[in-house]
Design an enzyme around this catalytic site. Structure first.
Site, PDB file in Angstrom:
ATOM      1  CE  LYS A 189      -2.189   2.902   2.171  1.00 11.07           C
ATOM      2  NZ  LYS A 189      -1.823   4.330   1.935  1.00 11.07           N
ATOM      3  CB  CYS A 298      12.311   7.336  11.099  1.00 19.84           C
ATOM      4  SG  CYS A 298      13.138   6.426   9.810  1.00 19.84           S
TER       5      CYS A 298
HETATM    6  P1  NAI Z   1       0.977   7.969   8.545  1.00 20.77           P
HETATM    7  O1  NAI Z   1       1.454   7.036   9.598  1.00 20.77           O
HETATM    8  O2  NAI Z   1      -0.392   8.528   8.670  1.00 20.77           O
HETATM    9  O3  NAI Z   1       1.029   7.222   7.112  1.00 20.77           O
HETATM   10  C1  NAI Z   1       1.910   6.198   6.768  1.00 20.77           C
HETATM   11  C2  NAI Z   1       1.179   5.148   5.942  1.00 20.77           C
HETATM   12  O4  NAI Z   1       0.176   4.534   6.732  1.00 20.77           O
HETATM   13  C3  NAI Z   1       0.465   5.691   4.708  1.00 20.77           C
HETATM   14  O5  NAI Z   1       0.567   4.744   3.668  1.00 20.77           O
HETATM   15  C4  NAI Z   1      -0.969   5.788   5.169  1.00 20.77           C
HETATM   16  O6  NAI Z   1      -1.906   5.723   4.131  1.00 20.77           O
HETATM   17  C5  NAI Z   1      -1.068   4.562   6.050  1.00 20.77           C
HETATM   18  N1  NAI Z   1      -2.152   4.606   7.035  1.00 20.77           N
HETATM   19  C6  NAI Z   1      -2.662   5.690   7.669  1.00 20.77           C
HETATM   20  N2  NAI Z   1      -3.645   5.330   8.508  1.00 20.77           N
HETATM   21  C7  NAI Z   1      -3.767   3.973   8.408  1.00 20.77           C
HETATM   22  C8  NAI Z   1      -4.603   3.003   9.032  1.00 20.77           C
HETATM   23  N3  NAI Z   1      -5.513   3.343   9.928  1.00 20.77           N
HETATM   24  N4  NAI Z   1      -4.423   1.705   8.705  1.00 20.77           N
HETATM   25  C9  NAI Z   1      -3.494   1.338   7.815  1.00 20.77           C
HETATM   26  N5  NAI Z   1      -2.681   2.207   7.189  1.00 20.77           N
HETATM   27  C10 NAI Z   1      -2.813   3.514   7.477  1.00 20.77           C
HETATM   28  O7  NAI Z   1       2.057   9.111   8.427  1.00 20.77           O
HETATM   29  P2  NAI Z   1       1.906  10.572   7.776  1.00 20.77           P
HETATM   30  O8  NAI Z   1       0.535  11.099   8.054  1.00 20.77           O
HETATM   31  O9  NAI Z   1       2.349  10.479   6.381  1.00 20.77           O
HETATM   32  O10 NAI Z   1       2.978  11.410   8.620  1.00 20.77           O
HETATM   33  C11 NAI Z   1       2.695  11.872   9.929  1.00 20.77           C
HETATM   34  C12 NAI Z   1       3.908  11.776  10.828  1.00 20.77           C
HETATM   35  O11 NAI Z   1       4.317  10.431  10.916  1.00 20.77           O
HETATM   36  C13 NAI Z   1       5.153  12.499  10.332  1.00 20.77           C
HETATM   37  O12 NAI Z   1       5.154  13.838  10.686  1.00 20.77           O
HETATM   38  C14 NAI Z   1       6.245  11.742  11.036  1.00 20.77           C
HETATM   39  O13 NAI Z   1       6.402  12.223  12.353  1.00 20.77           O
HETATM   40  C15 NAI Z   1       5.711  10.330  11.088  1.00 20.77           C
HETATM   41  N6  NAI Z   1       6.290   9.513  10.011  1.00 20.77           N
HETATM   42  C16 NAI Z   1       7.294   8.642  10.324  1.00 20.77           C
HETATM   43  C17 NAI Z   1       7.925   7.916   9.332  1.00 20.77           C
HETATM   44  C18 NAI Z   1       9.028   6.990   9.652  1.00 20.77           C
HETATM   45  O14 NAI Z   1       9.926   6.844   8.842  1.00 20.77           O
HETATM   46  N7  NAI Z   1       9.000   6.292  10.757  1.00 20.77           N
HETATM   47  C19 NAI Z   1       7.541   8.050   7.927  1.00 20.77           C
HETATM   48  C20 NAI Z   1       6.437   8.960   7.701  1.00 20.77           C
HETATM   49  C21 NAI Z   1       5.863   9.653   8.712  1.00 20.77           C
END
Ligand code: NAI
Ligand code: MG
Length: 497
Positions: A189, A298
């Site tokens: 996804k 991250c």
């Molecule tokens: P997010 O965690 O909302 O999205 C990441 C992925 O999860 C996307 O593909 C999204 O569609 C999916 N997703 C969202 N809700 C879901 C659900 N209920 N069930 C299954 N999949 C779901 O992250 P977002 O909104 O892009 O970024 C928000 C914050 O997250 C950032 O500011 C950062 O702090 C953190 N982040 C951390 C990352 C890392 O590398 N650990 C990468 C991206 C964001």
């Protein structure tokens, strides 16, 4: 009609709803709803393309395709599975430029400093895992001399890989390469902000794989990600993203009793000792902060603790070196720093900057200048910002900002700085900067983080097991251990004569 890869990189394809179709059972297909969503170039505000808007019906199709391909793929001899992945990785390299360009268009990351290296790293991860298939070994278990007791490793089945937008190609490869070599089939996804380069790379890899082994769907979290996690035939979820979504996924997986791997970010400390090589530490802070990725990492070394005797010097040099980075058009070869991914993320960063600016006795040092280019939309260009002397309890020191914002603080007592470094809910990465071997050894043992480095701040590397402690997540990636522990299951077999 199938769009070929080149269609995907042309902004003129924006009216073609197939440009970013789901990729299911070897075919590019429209969403079940026939709806698409716009993928925007954050550097210009213009449309890059469109992707299929997935919902539970698309999830159903993709999981069904992966489930159907499962047995056939698991029956392919393991080294042949690896060989197919290796060929796919070679193809990625052959088409690296096209993929990197599309990645730059949809993420706003600079092509030279980020996007091109990302494709190379993704291919490298593929090549690494391609050679590891023969390590999917079991054991012989001493039990009774009249019996032969062994363990074997089996694939888990259909793996769901849910990706974020910050380094989508590398993170996809960290998930799909070990999953595929171990004999699983996969539904990816993509991240809603950056689905197109991921799709392009996956399609290139899939040219070497039987249909249905690697599927890609697009859509938003609750509508597409959630039903994927909850699908009864999904046997494992591997996720990188935010901590709240990671917790939601863990809870859903618990209801199905399936394993998850979660990589949920961090607030990584960097401790600079009085004897550290100053220019090296400054360069390490810039690399560690991932300023060329606009800090959207991250592992960002976002809490920089510098010994008081070199603090001012460090700060001055850090600001001067950061100012040398050119902020501009992601496609320009001279650009070091591109844009933030989206308005939402920009607002998050601006919110933290406002808190820092209003905190008494904190120095805010803004580095660099926004590009002056009529072809660019200035909205998402964030300037690297240092906050000096920021108190430990500030949200800037505790929460993941995911932007080019670094906190720099002085320290005098070693025990105190270790305690401060470990005073976090996260535990992904940490680094220590010193030429004193005894101190380095002591600090590396005592830092509560999954990836601890001395005198460097490398990114994720194949073969170095990668994964956080605490709220940074569960499980390891990038290593043999990751494949064995997270993408296979062990069965015990006992033979009697
Ligand atoms: P997010 O965690 O909302 O999205 C990441 C992925 O999860 C996307 O593909 C999204 O569609 C999916 N997703 C969202 N809700 C879901 C659900 N209920 N069930 C299954 N999949 C779901 O992250 P977002 O909104 O892009 O970024 C928000 C914050 O997250 C950032 O500011 C950062 O702090 C953190 N982040 C951390 C990352 C890392 O590398 N650990 C990468 C991206 C964001
Ligand atoms: Mg989100």
């Amino acid at each position: 009609m199938l769009a070929d890869n080149t269609d995907l990189i042309q902004p003129t394809c924006s009216n073609d709803s197939y440009a970013g179709g789901h990729f299911i059972a070897g075919q590019l297909v429209a969403a079940a709803s026939d709806e698409t969503f716009v993928v925007t170039n954050p550097a210009t505000g213009r449309e890059v393309g469109r992707a299929a808007l997935g919902n539970a019906r698309d999830v159903e199709k993709a999981v069904a395709a992966a489930a159907k391909a499962r047995q056939q793929w698991a029956a392919v001899p393991v080294r042949e599975r690896g060989a197919k992945l290796a060929r796919g990785a070679t193809r990625l390299l052959e088409q690296a430029e096209e993929i990197a360009r599309l990645l730059a268009l949809e993420t706003g990351k600079a092509i030279r400093t980020e996007c091109r290296p990302e494709v190379l790293t993704a291919a490298d991860i593929g090549t690494f895992y391609a050679g590891l298939g023969s390590e999917l070994k079991g054991e012989t278990l001493p039990f009774r001399p009249d019996l032969l007791s062994v363990t074997i490793r089996e694939p888990l089945g259909v793996v769901a890989a849910i990706l974020p937008w910050n380094v989508p190609l590398v993170l996809m490869m960290l998930k799909i390469a070990p999953a595929l070599v171990a004999g699983n089939t996969v539904v990816v996804k993509t991240a809603e902000e950056a689905p197109l380069a991921t799709l392009m790379a996956a399609r290139i890899l899939a040219e070497e794989l039987p249909a249905g082994v690697l599927n890609v769907i697009h859509g938003f979290g609750p509508e597409c990600g959630q039903p994927l996690v909850e699908h009864p035939l999904v046997a494992k979820v591997t996720f990188t993203g935010s901590q709240p979504v990671g917790e939601t996924i863990y809870a859903s997986a618990a209801r199905k009793l399936i394993p998850v791997s979660l990589e949920l970010g961090g607030k990584s400390p960097m401790i600079v000792m009085a004897d550290a090589d100053l220019p090296k530490a400054v360069a390490g802070a810039i690399a560690g902060m991932r300023f060329t990725r606009q800090g959207q990492s991250c592992t960002a070394a976002s809490r920089i603790y510098v010994h008081e005797t070199i603090y001012e010097d460090f700060l001055t040099r850090l600001a001067a070196e950061t100012r040398k980075l050119k902020i501009g058009d992601p496609l320009d070869e001279t650009t070091d720093i591109g844009t933030i991914i989206s308005q939402d993320q920009m607002e998050r960063i601006t919110h933290f900057i406002a808190i820092g600016r209003e905190t008494p006795n904190v120095r805010m040092i803004v580095c660099g200048t926004a590009p002056d280019d009529a072809n660019l939309d200035p909205a998402l260009f964030a300037l690297p910002t240092l906050f000096a002397d920021i108190p430990d309890e500030s949200p800037l020191m505790r929460e993941e900002i995911f932007g080019p914002v670094a906190c720099v603080v002085p320290w005098s007592d070693y025990e105190d700085v270790l305690e401060a470094a470990n005073d976090t809910d996260f535990g992904l990465a940490a680094s220590v900067w010193t030429n004193d071997l005894a101190k380095a050894l002591d600090a590396t043992r005592r830092l509560d983080a999954g990836y601890v480095q001395v005198n460097q701040n490398l990114t994720i590397q194949p073969n170095l097991s990668y994964g956080g402690f605490g709220k940074s997540g569960l499980g390891k990636e990038a290593s043999l251990e990751a494949m064995l522990e997270h993408f296979s299951r062990k069965k015990t077999i006992v033979f009697a004569g």
